[in-house]
Scaffold this active site. Structure first.
Site, PDB file in Angstrom:
ATOM      1  N   SER A 303       0.832  -1.088  -0.039  1.00 36.62           N
ATOM      2  CA  SER A 303       0.063   0.011   0.084  1.00 36.62           C
ATOM      3  C   SER A 303       0.949   1.139   0.179  1.00 36.62           C
ATOM      4  CB  SER A 303      -1.034   0.025   1.335  1.00 36.62           C
ATOM      5  OG  SER A 303      -2.041   1.067   1.130  1.00 36.62           O
ATOM      6  N   ASP A 392      -9.293  -5.090  -5.276  1.00 39.03           N
ATOM      7  CA  ASP A 392      -8.349  -3.745  -4.361  1.00 39.03           C
ATOM      8  C   ASP A 392      -9.524  -2.637  -4.571  1.00 39.03           C
ATOM      9  OD1 ASP A 392      -7.257  -2.050  -2.830  1.00 39.03           O
ATOM     10  OD2 ASP A 392      -5.397  -3.037  -3.232  1.00 39.03           O
ATOM     11  N   HIS A 421      -7.403  -5.495  -0.811  1.00 44.00           N
ATOM     12  CA  HIS A 421      -6.342  -4.736  -0.149  1.00 44.00           C
ATOM     13  C   HIS A 421      -5.528  -5.658   0.799  1.00 44.00           C
ATOM     14  CE1 HIS A 421      -4.053  -0.997  -0.226  1.00 44.00           C
ATOM     15  NE2 HIS A 421      -4.277  -0.938   1.145  1.00 44.00           N
TER      16      HIS A 421
END
Length: 445
Positions: A303, A392, A421
């Site tokens: 991320s 995601d 995610h």
């Protein structure tokens, strides 16, 4: 005497009762699967389509393994830009086919659905790609991009790291040693991290792990150290993890609330400037350790950490390879063009920190050109392992694919269509196997 004898008898009875109780078998077996299950499949098994193809998804819903009857609410459209209106259709014999339509240009489409059973709502999301290898980014590289960041790193390196190191005995054992480290990574910038290393006295490759979004306490881990790496797991805000939870929360709110927007109208005052230069200094520190093998230096994260991984690999002269999971901060102006951009989803209200209505748009756009991770990806010359999932909804696959399509360096792309995610254990293991495969021995350099 009688009192002592009686007390002894009572204690023996209690002990025998407890022992007998411990022998009772478990009365109820543990639940091994959910009673309500849904399975979604697409008419293209790989979830990939050509421009103009029609994508369809079939939802199968079961209740205790039997077809479920329920009304489904659903909506479909370009990812992260789904319409506000929901359509409704019944599950028939536990099945519903949804026509997602098509796309006229490369990108990802999404379908979101929900239904209720006995007052409980079940929902899910699925995305499909239309020619993702042809997605073009909206990120534009300023003519002085390289010079700007070269100068920023040079300036950061003028500040001595002055590492403060504290023992962490609660995270140390016969196999690994862990210490808390504070680094002075810029004129007014510090970062904390946990350094975990094998205790075998041998030289080892180093791995810098950079954090996802937010400002929670950094915690140590031994995953890489157990596999023969010196591992530094960082935070980026200068927040001391030794503080009590109450003290930490007070400091975190004062320093870090809305940090992705702090100073965003100027490239020199933006919060991420010291962060981008600072993570390069963290790698400098790792490569100064006496037990580094002198060759192999990896950087990884997911991320925001995946984004900082790309940045570090582009700016550091120490990194030899990178592993980036679902990187954020790509295609930051994507939403201005009517297409999903990357986290923090700037110029939308999809995420609170992405709302920039109180800022001057033209100033923000100028700044973001220097911080869009896609531009750092364009600079990469090192081998990289990249992993992401189609589902995601934090870091859009549209923005990730746009970045990946710009990379000219050697790359391995690990795609797990059903993940959001997060990553599967298999992806993490594949990444480490890849790291081991690209490691150099001292004689090979």
């Amino acid at each position: 005497m009688k009192t002592n004898f009686l007390l002894t008898v009572i204690m023996m009875l209690i002990a025998s009762t407890q022992a007998a109780a411990q022998k009772f078998p478990q009365e109820f077996s543990a639940q091994r699967r959910a009673s309500i299950e849904t399975i979604a499949t697409t008419n293209h098994p790989d979830r990939l389509y050509r421009i103009g193809d029609t994508a369809k998804v079939e939802i199968v819903a079961l209740n205790h393994g039997l077809p479920l009857e329920a009304e489904v609410s659903y909506r479909t459209g370009p990812e992260m830009l789904l319409p506000n209106e929901w359509q409704k259709a019944p599950l028939k014999s536990g099945r519903l086919e949804i026509d997602m339509g098509t796309m006229t240009e490369p990108g990802f489409m999404a379908v979101e659905w929900s239904f209720s059973v006995d007052g409980r709502t079940y929902k899910d999301l699925l995305k499909v790609g239309f020619a993702p290898d042809k997605i073009k980014t909206y990120a534009r590289m300023p003519s002085d991009f390289f010079d700007f960041w070269t100068k920023a790193v040079v300036e950061a390196r003028k500040t001595a790291l002055e590492p403060d190191v504290w023992d962490a005995p609660e995270w140390t054992n016969d196999q690994v040693e862990t210490k808390l480290v504070r680094l002075h990574v810029g004129k007014e910038k510090w970062m904390y991290g946990y350094l975990t290393r094998p205790r075998d006295g041998k030289p080892h490759p180093v791995v810098l792990c950079l954090p996802g979004a937010g400002s929670k306490k950094v915690e140590p881990a031994d995953y890489y150290a157990q596999r023969g790496y010196i591992y530094l797991k960082m935070e980026i805000h200068g927040n001391d993890p030794r503080l009590s939870d109450a003290e930490y929360e007070t400091m975190r709110k004062q320093k870090c609330e809305g940090y992705v927007k702090q100073g965003i109208e100027n490239r020199d005052t933006y919060y991420y400037k010291d962060v981008y230069a600072g993570v390069v200094r963290c790698m400098d520190y790792l490569c100064s350790l006496p037990d580094w093998d002198g060759i192999n230096a990896f950087v990884t994260g997911g991320s925001q950490g995946g984004a900082l991984t790309v940045v570090t690999a582009a700016l550091s002269d120490k990194v030899t390879a990178l592993v980036s999971f679902y990187p954020a901060l790509n295609d930051l102006t994507g939403f201005l063009h009517g297409r999903a951009g990357g986290w923090p989803k700037f110029f939308t209200t999809l995420y609170n920190d992405g709302n920039l209505k109180d800022f001057r748009r033209e100033k923000v756009e100028q700044t973001l050109q220097y911080y869009d991770v896609t531009n750092f990806a364009r600079m990469l010359t090192l081998p990289g392992f990249y992993s992401y999932g189609y589902n995601d909804d934090t870091c859009s696959p549209t923005s990730i694919c746009g970045m990946l399509n710009e990379i000219k360096a050697p790359k391995i792309i690990d795609i797990t269509p059903s993940s959001g995610h997060w990553r599967f254990t298999e992806s993490q293991n594949r990444a480490v196997e890849w790291m081991q495969s690209v490691q150099c021995k001292k004689t090979e350099r």
